[in-house]
Design an enzyme around this catalytic site. Structure first.
Site, PDB file in Angstrom:
ATOM      1  N   ASN A  16       0.845  -1.211   0.000  1.00  0.00           N
ATOM      2  CA  ASN A  16       0.000   0.000   0.000  1.00  0.00           C
ATOM      3  C   ASN A  16       0.874   1.253   0.000  1.00  0.00           C
ATOM      4  O   ASN A  16       0.582   2.223  -0.704  1.00  0.00           O
ATOM      5  CB  ASN A  16      -0.927  -0.007   1.225  1.00  0.00           C
ATOM      6  CG  ASN A  16      -2.153  -0.867   0.996  1.00  0.00           C
ATOM      7  OD1 ASN A  16      -3.055  -0.502   0.249  1.00  0.00           O
ATOM      8  ND2 ASN A  16      -2.165  -2.038   1.612  1.00  0.00           N
ATOM      9  N   LEU A  92       0.436  -2.338  12.564  1.00  0.00           N
ATOM     10  CA  LEU A  92      -0.270  -3.258  13.450  1.00  0.00           C
ATOM     11  C   LEU A  92      -0.292  -2.846  14.920  1.00  0.00           C
ATOM     12  O   LEU A  92      -0.567  -3.659  15.790  1.00  0.00           O
ATOM     13  CB  LEU A  92       0.320  -4.673  13.304  1.00  0.00           C
ATOM     14  CG  LEU A  92       0.126  -5.286  11.915  1.00  0.00           C
ATOM     15  CD1 LEU A  92       0.805  -6.651  11.820  1.00  0.00           C
ATOM     16  CD2 LEU A  92      -1.353  -5.395  11.562  1.00  0.00           C
ATOM     17  N   HIS A 111      -8.103  -1.168   5.604  1.00  0.00           N
ATOM     18  CA  HIS A 111      -8.388  -2.483   6.197  1.00  0.00           C
ATOM     19  C   HIS A 111      -8.986  -3.404   5.125  1.00  0.00           C
ATOM     20  O   HIS A 111      -9.854  -2.979   4.368  1.00  0.00           O
ATOM     21  CB  HIS A 111      -9.355  -2.337   7.377  1.00  0.00           C
ATOM     22  CG  HIS A 111      -9.582  -3.631   8.085  1.00  0.00           C
ATOM     23  ND1 HIS A 111      -8.648  -4.172   8.954  1.00  0.00           N
ATOM     24  CD2 HIS A 111     -10.591  -4.533   8.017  1.00  0.00           C
ATOM     25  CE1 HIS A 111      -9.094  -5.340   9.395  1.00  0.00           C
ATOM     26  NE2 HIS A 111     -10.270  -5.579   8.842  1.00  0.00           N
TER      27      HIS A 111
HETATM   28  C1  GRF Z   1      -3.136  -4.788   4.070  1.00  0.00           C
HETATM   29  O1  GRF Z   1      -4.019  -5.829   3.822  1.00  0.00           O
HETATM   30  C2  GRF Z   1      -3.816  -3.717   4.897  1.00  0.00           C
HETATM   31  O2  GRF Z   1      -5.165  -3.584   4.619  1.00  0.00           O
HETATM   32  C3  GRF Z   1      -3.651  -4.255   6.282  1.00  0.00           C
HETATM   33  O3  GRF Z   1      -2.364  -4.818   6.294  1.00  0.00           O
HETATM   34  C4  GRF Z   1      -1.989  -5.197   4.964  1.00  0.00           C
HETATM   35  C5  GRF Z   1      -0.721  -4.480   4.645  1.00  0.00           C
HETATM   36  O4  GRF Z   1      -0.220  -4.818   3.385  1.00  0.00           O
HETATM   37  N1  GRF Z   1      -3.916  -3.238   7.261  1.00  0.00           N
HETATM   38  P1  GRF Z   1       1.016  -4.032   2.783  1.00  0.00           P
HETATM   39  O5  GRF Z   1       2.086  -3.998   3.862  1.00  0.00           O
HETATM   40  O6  GRF Z   1       0.545  -2.666   2.397  1.00  0.00           O
HETATM   41  O7  GRF Z   1       1.448  -4.855   1.612  1.00  0.00           O
END
Ligand code: GRF
Length: 203
Positions: A16, A92, A111
């Site tokens: 992301n 997290l 999320h």
């Molecule tokens: C994603 O699924 C986001 O929604 C969740 O944790 C994951 C993170 O993925 N909160 P990345 O680190 O962005 O690949």
């Protein structure tokens, strides 16, 4: 006009984060990432930041007396960089009231479910998708929401759905939901960079 300064908090791979780097930070948009912070030393998102010459920091929670002390140290880094908008992109840990007070309606989270389904404590990573499949849902999706002091409880800004396919594995579903995440997270950030508020987003 000066660009919106963005701070991103991560704990993991940072796909992301990468979509914000590619579609906002490196594009001709009114936003720049000024700081990427992680609570995990080996989070690959830190490498993504370094590769793009963005300032990165790792703060080890074990070096702080408690969660409030950790939150305050992290927040201080955001303030030093004069961050306007905070993005939780796979972060997290829970932010405390000081963050919410400092950045009212200026912290967003992505999320991988249709909140209020499959969110809150314990719902992270593949577990979210496993739960959606095991409970026999026909659809799931992703949500961008404002962050308050709860876990995944703030007002929803954008939600997008997809149909769960017959016999789909949690891993496959996670990949398809991630594509939605990348799209709606960028949409929310782009909106903020243009309007300097989330009010009336998709409204
Ligand atoms: C994603 O699924 C986001 O929604 C969740 O944790 C994951 C993170 O993925 N909160 P990345 O680190 O962005 O690949």
């Amino acid at each position: 006009m000066s660009k919106i300064k963005i701070g991103v908090l991560i704990s993991g791979g940072g796909t992301n984060l990468q979509s914000i780097i590619d579609q906002i930070h490196k594009s001709n948009e009114n936003g720049e990432i000024v700081l990427i912070a992680s609570n995990k030393k080996n989070a690959y998102g830190l490498t993504r930041g370094k590769e793009n010459e963005i300032k990165t920091i790792y703060l080890n929670p074990k070096e702080y007396e408690d969660s409030d002390a950790y939150n305050e140290a992290l927040l201080a880094h955001m303030l030093i960089e004069k961050v306007d908008l905070v993005i939780l992109a796979g972060y997290l840990k829970i932010l405390n009231h000081k963050w919410i007070g400092q950045y009212p309606n200026r912290i967003i989270n992505i999320h991988p479910s249709l909140i209020p389904k499959f969110c809150g404590k314990g719902y992270y990573g593949l577990k979210v998708h496993q739960a959606a499949i095991e409970t026999g849902e026909s659809e799931t999706g992703a949500t961008v929401h404002l962050v308050d002091e709860g876990t995944d409880t703030g007002p929803i800004l954008i939600q997008e759905k997809l149909n769960i396919l017959k016999n789909e594995t949690a891993e496959d579903l996670q990949k398809r939901v991630l594509e939605i995440e990348h799209r709606i997270l960028v949409e929310a950030v782009r909106y903020y960079c243009k309007h300097e508020t989330f009010e009336n987003l998709r409204g």
